[in-house]
Write a protein that holds these residues in place. Structure first.
Motif, mmCIF file in Angstrom:
data_model
loop_
_atom_site.group_PDB
_atom_site.id
_atom_site.type_symbol
_atom_site.label_atom_id
_atom_site.label_comp_id
_atom_site.label_asym_id
_atom_site.label_seq_id
_atom_site.Cartn_x
_atom_site.Cartn_y
_atom_site.Cartn_z
ATOM 1 N N ALA A 73 0.836 -1.203 0.000
ATOM 2 C CA ALA A 73 0.000 0.000 0.000
ATOM 3 C C ALA A 73 0.871 1.255 0.000
ATOM 4 C CB ALA A 73 -0.940 -0.004 1.209
ATOM 5 N N GLN A 74 1.953 1.229 0.766
ATOM 6 C CA GLN A 74 2.873 2.367 0.776
ATOM 7 C C GLN A 74 3.444 2.596 -0.625
ATOM 8 O OE1 GLN A 74 5.683 1.121 3.796
ATOM 9 N NE2 GLN A 74 4.715 2.416 5.343
ATOM 10 N N GLY A 75 3.812 1.519 -1.295
ATOM 11 C CA GLY A 75 4.368 1.613 -2.643
ATOM 12 C C GLY A 75 3.370 2.204 -3.624
ATOM 13 N N ARG A 76 2.119 1.770 -3.545
ATOM 14 C CA ARG A 76 1.083 2.323 -4.424
ATOM 15 C C ARG A 76 0.900 3.812 -4.162
ATOM 16 N NH1 ARG A 76 -1.462 -2.391 -3.244
ATOM 17 N NH2 ARG A 76 -2.802 -1.414 -1.668
ATOM 18 N N PHE A 77 0.850 4.185 -2.884
ATOM 19 C CA PHE A 77 0.690 5.593 -2.527
ATOM 20 C C PHE A 77 1.837 6.424 -3.096
ATOM 21 C CE2 PHE A 77 2.024 9.074 0.193
ATOM 22 C CZ PHE A 77 0.891 9.875 0.174
ATOM 23 N N CYS A 78 3.066 5.998 -2.865
ATOM 24 C CA CYS A 78 4.230 6.762 -3.323
ATOM 25 C C CYS A 78 4.253 6.855 -4.843
ATOM 26 C CB CYS A 78 5.518 6.146 -2.789
ATOM 27 S SG CYS A 78 5.717 6.372 -1.001
ATOM 28 N N SER A 79 3.914 5.786 -5.514
ATOM 29 C CA SER A 79 3.886 5.788 -6.969
ATOM 30 C C SER A 79 2.812 6.739 -7.495
ATOM 31 C CB SER A 79 3.635 4.369 -7.472
ATOM 32 O OG SER A 79 3.514 4.357 -8.866
ATOM 33 N N THR A 80 1.622 6.654 -6.953
ATOM 34 C CA THR A 80 0.501 7.500 -7.382
ATOM 35 C C THR A 80 0.770 8.970 -7.101
ATOM 36 O OG1 THR A 80 -1.061 5.711 -6.989
ATOM 37 C CG2 THR A 80 -1.977 7.934 -7.067
ATOM 38 N N GLU A 81 1.382 9.257 -5.952
ATOM 39 C CA GLU A 81 1.600 10.637 -5.517
ATOM 40 C C GLU A 81 2.931 11.230 -5.988
ATOM 41 O OE1 GLU A 81 -0.493 12.631 -3.875
ATOM 42 O OE2 GLU A 81 -2.051 11.091 -3.755
ATOM 43 N N GLY A 82 3.753 10.433 -6.665
ATOM 44 C CA GLY A 82 5.049 10.930 -7.122
ATOM 45 C C GLY A 82 6.039 11.162 -5.990
ATOM 46 N N ILE A 83 5.902 10.393 -4.926
ATOM 47 C CA ILE A 83 6.808 10.512 -3.775
ATOM 48 C C ILE A 83 8.103 9.782 -4.130
ATOM 49 C CG2 ILE A 83 7.138 10.007 -1.317
ATOM 50 C CD1 ILE A 83 4.813 11.980 -1.882
ATOM 51 N N ASP A 84 9.164 10.561 -4.350
ATOM 52 C CA ASP A 84 10.424 9.947 -4.770
ATOM 53 C C ASP A 84 11.622 10.382 -3.930
ATOM 54 O OD1 ASP A 84 10.469 12.558 -5.640
ATOM 55 O OD2 ASP A 84 11.013 12.091 -7.711
ATOM 56 N N LYS A 85 11.409 11.264 -2.962
ATOM 57 C CA LYS A 85 12.492 11.724 -2.079
ATOM 58 C C LYS A 85 12.330 11.202 -0.657
ATOM 59 C CE LYS A 85 14.060 14.611 -5.262
ATOM 60 N NZ LYS A 85 13.493 14.042 -6.465
ATOM 61 N N VAL A 86 11.200 10.578 -0.386
ATOM 62 C CA VAL A 86 10.903 10.030 0.933
ATOM 63 C C VAL A 86 10.840 8.513 0.810
ATOM 64 C CG1 VAL A 86 9.147 9.880 2.758
ATOM 65 C CG2 VAL A 86 9.623 12.079 1.680
ATOM 66 N N VAL A 87 11.507 7.814 1.715
ATOM 67 C CA VAL A 87 11.494 6.350 1.729
ATOM 68 C C VAL A 87 10.390 5.891 2.679
ATOM 69 C CG1 VAL A 87 12.821 4.276 2.292
ATOM 70 C CG2 VAL A 87 13.968 6.260 1.263
ATOM 71 N N ALA A 88 9.445 5.143 2.148
ATOM 72 C CA ALA A 88 8.340 4.618 2.956
ATOM 73 C C ALA A 88 8.771 3.309 3.614
ATOM 74 C CB ALA A 88 7.107 4.391 2.094
ATOM 75 N N LEU A 89 8.548 3.225 4.936
ATOM 76 C CA LEU A 89 8.878 2.017 5.691
ATOM 77 C C LEU A 89 7.685 1.644 6.569
ATOM 78 C CD1 LEU A 89 12.497 3.007 6.792
ATOM 79 C CD2 LEU A 89 11.845 1.442 4.946
ATOM 80 N N SER A 90 7.506 0.342 6.744
ATOM 81 C CA SER A 90 6.381 -0.149 7.529
ATOM 82 C C SER A 90 6.849 -0.775 8.840
ATOM 83 C CB SER A 90 5.594 -1.193 6.728
ATOM 84 O OG SER A 90 4.501 -1.671 7.487
ATOM 85 N N ASP A 91 6.104 -0.489 9.883
ATOM 86 C CA ASP A 91 6.353 -1.048 11.221
ATOM 87 C C ASP A 91 5.336 -2.141 11.533
ATOM 88 O OD1 ASP A 91 7.766 -1.131 13.651
ATOM 89 O OD2 ASP A 91 6.559 0.436 14.576
ATOM 90 N N PHE A 92 4.752 -2.728 10.474
ATOM 91 C CA PHE A 92 3.645 -3.665 10.666
ATOM 92 C C PHE A 92 4.041 -4.969 11.348
ATOM 93 C CE2 PHE A 92 5.188 -5.752 6.867
ATOM 94 C CZ PHE A 92 4.713 -7.054 6.933
ATOM 95 N N ARG A 93 5.273 -5.416 11.197
ATOM 96 C CA ARG A 93 5.645 -6.732 11.729
ATOM 97 C C ARG A 93 5.700 -6.766 13.247
ATOM 98 N NH1 ARG A 93 10.027 -8.394 7.264
ATOM 99 N NH2 ARG A 93 8.553 -9.260 5.778
ATOM 100 N N ALA A 94 6.441 -5.869 13.850
ATOM 101 C CA ALA A 94 6.677 -5.971 15.297
ATOM 102 C C ALA A 94 6.318 -4.709 16.072
ATOM 103 C CB ALA A 94 8.149 -6.303 15.546
ATOM 104 N N LYS A 95 5.961 -3.652 15.353
ATOM 105 C CA LYS A 95 5.725 -2.350 15.994
ATOM 106 C C LYS A 95 6.932 -1.941 16.842
ATOM 107 C CE LYS A 95 0.737 -2.648 15.920
ATOM 108 N NZ LYS A 95 -0.494 -2.716 16.659
ATOM 109 N N ALA A 96 8.103 -2.363 16.401
ATOM 110 C CA ALA A 96 9.340 -2.085 17.140
ATOM 111 C C ALA A 96 9.660 -0.594 17.133
ATOM 112 C CB ALA A 96 10.501 -2.886 16.547
ATOM 113 N N PHE A 97 9.418 0.086 16.015
ATOM 114 C CA PHE A 97 9.681 1.517 15.974
ATOM 115 C C PHE A 97 8.737 2.242 16.933
ATOM 116 C CE2 PHE A 97 8.807 5.809 14.701
ATOM 117 C CZ PHE A 97 10.072 6.339 14.553
ATOM 118 N N GLY A 98 7.461 1.955 16.823
ATOM 119 C CA GLY A 98 6.476 2.612 17.682
ATOM 120 C C GLY A 98 6.774 2.444 19.160
#
Length: 165
Positions: free
Chosen positions: A88-113
């Motif tokens: 979903a992050q990839g689709r968003f970045c592609s659709t919105e032309g986001i090319d300077k920000v790296v999208a990362l997901s914390d879905f596996r362990a919520k370790a960042f949160g």
């Protein structure tokens, strides 16, 4: 620490970090499902843009603005972290032309949160990450922190960008 969602109190859980602290190094999931770390000493500034979900208007705006405003910053990596799946992050970045920000997901362990104290413990958004921005200097120290007090508001972009010297 507490924030609000539409004016109603919401509690955060995890270990709170503050300006001057060493930024915890945390492994997240990149768009290709590989591991990518943020935090810690990287030799570059890191703007860590945290949102509940890229599938909301304010989160999308926040990510677009960081993509535009941070594009010209030297020696700086810019990330957006959410619990959205990498696809979903990839689709968003592609659709919105986001090319300077790296999208990362914390879905596996919520370790960042948990490591940065930005998991919503209650409210209708319980379990998601709250809206926040951290700036980490090249040596791994947190030089800017903003946990947005009302989740539906945008962060102070100029303060975050100003922390990158």
């Amino acid at each position: 620490m507490s924030v609000t969602f539409h004016g109603n109190a919401a509690t955060l859980k995890g270990k709170e970090v503050n300006v001057g602290d060493s930024a915890p190094k945390v492994e997240l999931v990149a768009g290709d499902l590989s591991a990518k770390s943020v935090g810690g000493a990287s030799g570059k500034y890191q703007i860590i843009n945290v949102v509940p979900s890229l599938d909301t208007g304010v989160c999308a705006t926040q990510t677009r603005k960081f993509n535009q405003k941070a594009a010209s910053l030297p020696n700086t990596e810019v990330f957006v972290i959410s619990l959205d799946l990498p696809f979903a992050q990839g689709r968003f970045c592609s659709t919105e032309g986001i090319d300077k920000v790296v999208a990362l997901s914390d879905f596996r362990a919520k370790a960042f949160g948990e490591a940065y104290g930005v998991v919503l413990a209650d409210s209708p958004l319980a379990g998601l990450l709250t809206r926040a921005v951290f700036v980490v200097d090249p040596n791994g120290k947190i030089v800017h922190k903003e946990v947005v007090s009302e989740i539906t508001n945008e962060p102070n972009y100029d303060a975050a960008l100003g922390a990158v010297k």
